[in-house]
Design a protein around this motif. Sequence first.
Motif, mmCIF file in Angstrom:
data_model
loop_
_atom_site.group_PDB
_atom_site.id
_atom_site.type_symbol
_atom_site.label_atom_id
_atom_site.label_comp_id
_atom_site.label_asym_id
_atom_site.label_seq_id
_atom_site.Cartn_x
_atom_site.Cartn_y
_atom_site.Cartn_z
ATOM 1 N N TRP A 111 -3.237 -11.253 18.184
ATOM 2 C CA TRP A 111 -2.339 -11.908 19.139
ATOM 3 C C TRP A 111 -1.354 -12.865 18.470
ATOM 4 O O TRP A 111 -0.675 -13.627 19.141
ATOM 5 N N ILE A 112 -1.266 -12.795 17.157
ATOM 6 C CA ILE A 112 -0.339 -13.679 16.445
ATOM 7 C C ILE A 112 1.080 -13.124 16.534
ATOM 8 O O ILE A 112 1.312 -11.936 16.334
ATOM 9 N N GLN A 113 2.008 -14.024 16.833
ATOM 10 C CA GLN A 113 3.425 -13.670 16.942
ATOM 11 C C GLN A 113 4.252 -14.584 16.038
ATOM 12 O O GLN A 113 3.915 -15.753 15.838
ATOM 13 N N GLU A 114 5.314 -14.063 15.506
ATOM 14 C CA GLU A 114 6.257 -14.895 14.753
ATOM 15 C C GLU A 114 7.066 -15.759 15.709
ATOM 16 O O GLU A 114 7.452 -15.302 16.796
ATOM 17 N N VAL A 115 7.323 -16.991 15.326
ATOM 18 C CA VAL A 115 8.173 -17.894 16.102
ATOM 19 C C VAL A 115 9.067 -18.674 15.144
ATOM 20 O O VAL A 115 8.759 -18.813 13.963
ATOM 21 N N ASN A 116 10.150 -19.174 15.677
ATOM 22 C CA ASN A 116 11.058 -19.997 14.884
ATOM 23 C C ASN A 116 11.011 -21.419 15.434
ATOM 24 O O ASN A 116 11.847 -21.831 16.225
ATOM 25 N N GLN A 117 9.985 -22.151 15.035
ATOM 26 C CA GLN A 117 9.787 -23.517 15.496
ATOM 27 C C GLN A 117 9.628 -24.436 14.295
ATOM 28 O O GLN A 117 9.109 -24.012 13.255
ATOM 29 N N SER A 118 10.032 -25.675 14.446
ATOM 30 C CA SER A 118 10.020 -26.594 13.319
ATOM 31 C C SER A 118 8.616 -26.877 12.799
ATOM 32 O O SER A 118 8.422 -27.173 11.621
ATOM 33 N N TRP A 119 7.616 -26.762 13.667
ATOM 34 C CA TRP A 119 6.256 -27.146 13.279
ATOM 35 C C TRP A 119 5.322 -25.967 13.049
ATOM 36 O O TRP A 119 4.163 -26.152 12.688
ATOM 37 N N ARG A 120 5.809 -24.758 13.226
ATOM 38 C CA ARG A 120 4.997 -23.591 12.926
ATOM 39 C C ARG A 120 5.881 -22.350 12.862
ATOM 40 O O ARG A 120 6.934 -22.285 13.492
ATOM 41 N N LYS A 121 5.405 -21.366 12.115
ATOM 42 C CA LYS A 121 6.112 -20.094 11.995
ATOM 43 C C LYS A 121 5.433 -18.989 12.792
ATOM 44 O O LYS A 121 5.997 -17.908 12.946
ATOM 45 N N GLU A 122 4.232 -19.268 13.275
ATOM 46 C CA GLU A 122 3.498 -18.294 14.066
ATOM 47 C C GLU A 122 2.775 -18.987 15.212
ATOM 48 O O GLU A 122 2.468 -20.179 15.137
ATOM 49 N N ARG A 123 2.510 -18.233 16.263
ATOM 50 C CA ARG A 123 1.758 -18.713 17.412
ATOM 51 C C ARG A 123 0.881 -17.574 17.919
ATOM 52 O O ARG A 123 0.970 -16.446 17.430
ATOM 53 N N ILE A 124 0.033 -17.867 18.915
ATOM 54 C CA ILE A 124 -0.725 -16.821 19.588
ATOM 55 C C ILE A 124 -0.118 -16.581 20.962
ATOM 56 O O ILE A 124 0.455 -17.484 21.569
ATOM 57 N N LEU A 125 -0.255 -15.356 21.442
ATOM 58 C CA LEU A 125 0.321 -14.989 22.733
ATOM 59 C C LEU A 125 -0.624 -14.037 23.463
ATOM 60 O O LEU A 125 -1.032 -13.009 22.924
ATOM 61 N N HIS A 126 -0.979 -14.402 24.711
ATOM 62 C CA HIS A 126 -1.793 -13.569 25.599
ATOM 63 C C HIS A 126 -3.190 -13.279 25.055
ATOM 64 O O HIS A 126 -3.721 -12.180 25.237
ATOM 65 N N VAL A 127 -3.792 -14.257 24.404
ATOM 66 C CA VAL A 127 -5.186 -14.095 23.987
ATOM 67 C C VAL A 127 -6.054 -13.967 25.239
ATOM 68 O O VAL A 127 -6.016 -14.835 26.115
ATOM 69 N N PRO A 128 -6.852 -12.900 25.378
ATOM 70 C CA PRO A 128 -7.652 -12.695 26.592
ATOM 71 C C PRO A 128 -8.917 -13.553 26.595
ATOM 72 O O PRO A 128 -9.945 -13.172 26.038
ATOM 73 N N LEU A 129 -8.852 -14.718 27.227
ATOM 74 C CA LEU A 129 -10.029 -15.573 27.329
ATOM 75 C C LEU A 129 -10.996 -15.007 28.361
ATOM 76 O O LEU A 129 -10.575 -14.531 29.422
ATOM 77 N N CYS A 130 -12.282 -15.087 28.063
ATOM 78 C CA CYS A 130 -13.291 -14.603 29.011
ATOM 79 C C CYS A 130 -13.146 -15.327 30.345
ATOM 80 O O CYS A 130 -12.873 -16.522 30.391
#
Length: 252
Positions: A111-130
């Motif tokens: 679920w890791i995605q690339e992002v263009n943010q000053s504090w990170r280059k990657e984020r998680i998206l749509h992680v299926p929480l129980c």
Amino acid sequence: MAQLVTTQVLFLLVGVAAVWTARPRTELLNVCMDAKHHKEKPSPEDGLHKQCSPWKKNSCCFANTSREAHKDISYLYRFNWNHCGSMTPACKKHFIQDTCLYECSPNLGPWIQEVNQSWRKERILHVPLCKEDCEQWWQDCRTSYTCKSNWHKGWNWTSGYNQCPEGAACHPFHFYFPTSAALCSEIWSHSYKVSNYSRGSGRCIQMWFDPAQGNPNEEVARFYARAMSEATHCVLGPPLLSLALMLLWLLS
């Protein structure tokens, strides 16, 4: 019964669709995000603090990160949980678990995605929480207060930590998050989503677990990584997955 089976199959296809949209990456298993406080690679970390301790055997966070995750306003992000009065301990527990999962887990690769943010280059998206994790989080926070539904942006940071923006009123959590699904999906810009699966199913990520029983999220990551690999070789490809998603919405 037929509709139930169809719905279960479609949920599975939607899970595949979720990993289909993940960024191209040669490694989806046992990896760390390229973000502010993460290690480059997961490794044992014996000194992990309290609610982060389940990841001691294999962690993307350092011991000092785990200690800071338990503070009300830490150096990690200068985020104030008590922006609308004191958050109840039962509610705060879930946010600490959320922070530990985000910072420490090596099992979020699909679920890791690339992002263009000053504090990170990657984020998680749509992680299926129980679904139980989302529901308990929501239930335990019903008597706490907040002033926003998306905590990623829109705060007043003039004091050095987040405060409610002008005109934003403090209300009980259920005012901004009327359902557990709304809480899990909206609070961190869709980093999570509520899963149709239960804890122990091998199909959803647990926010916390008993390390004596092993890390159940390893199996979940393997399942979705395998689904992603198989999806890339699917003859019908993304159109089939898009159709599955559309049918799921119609049946829900």
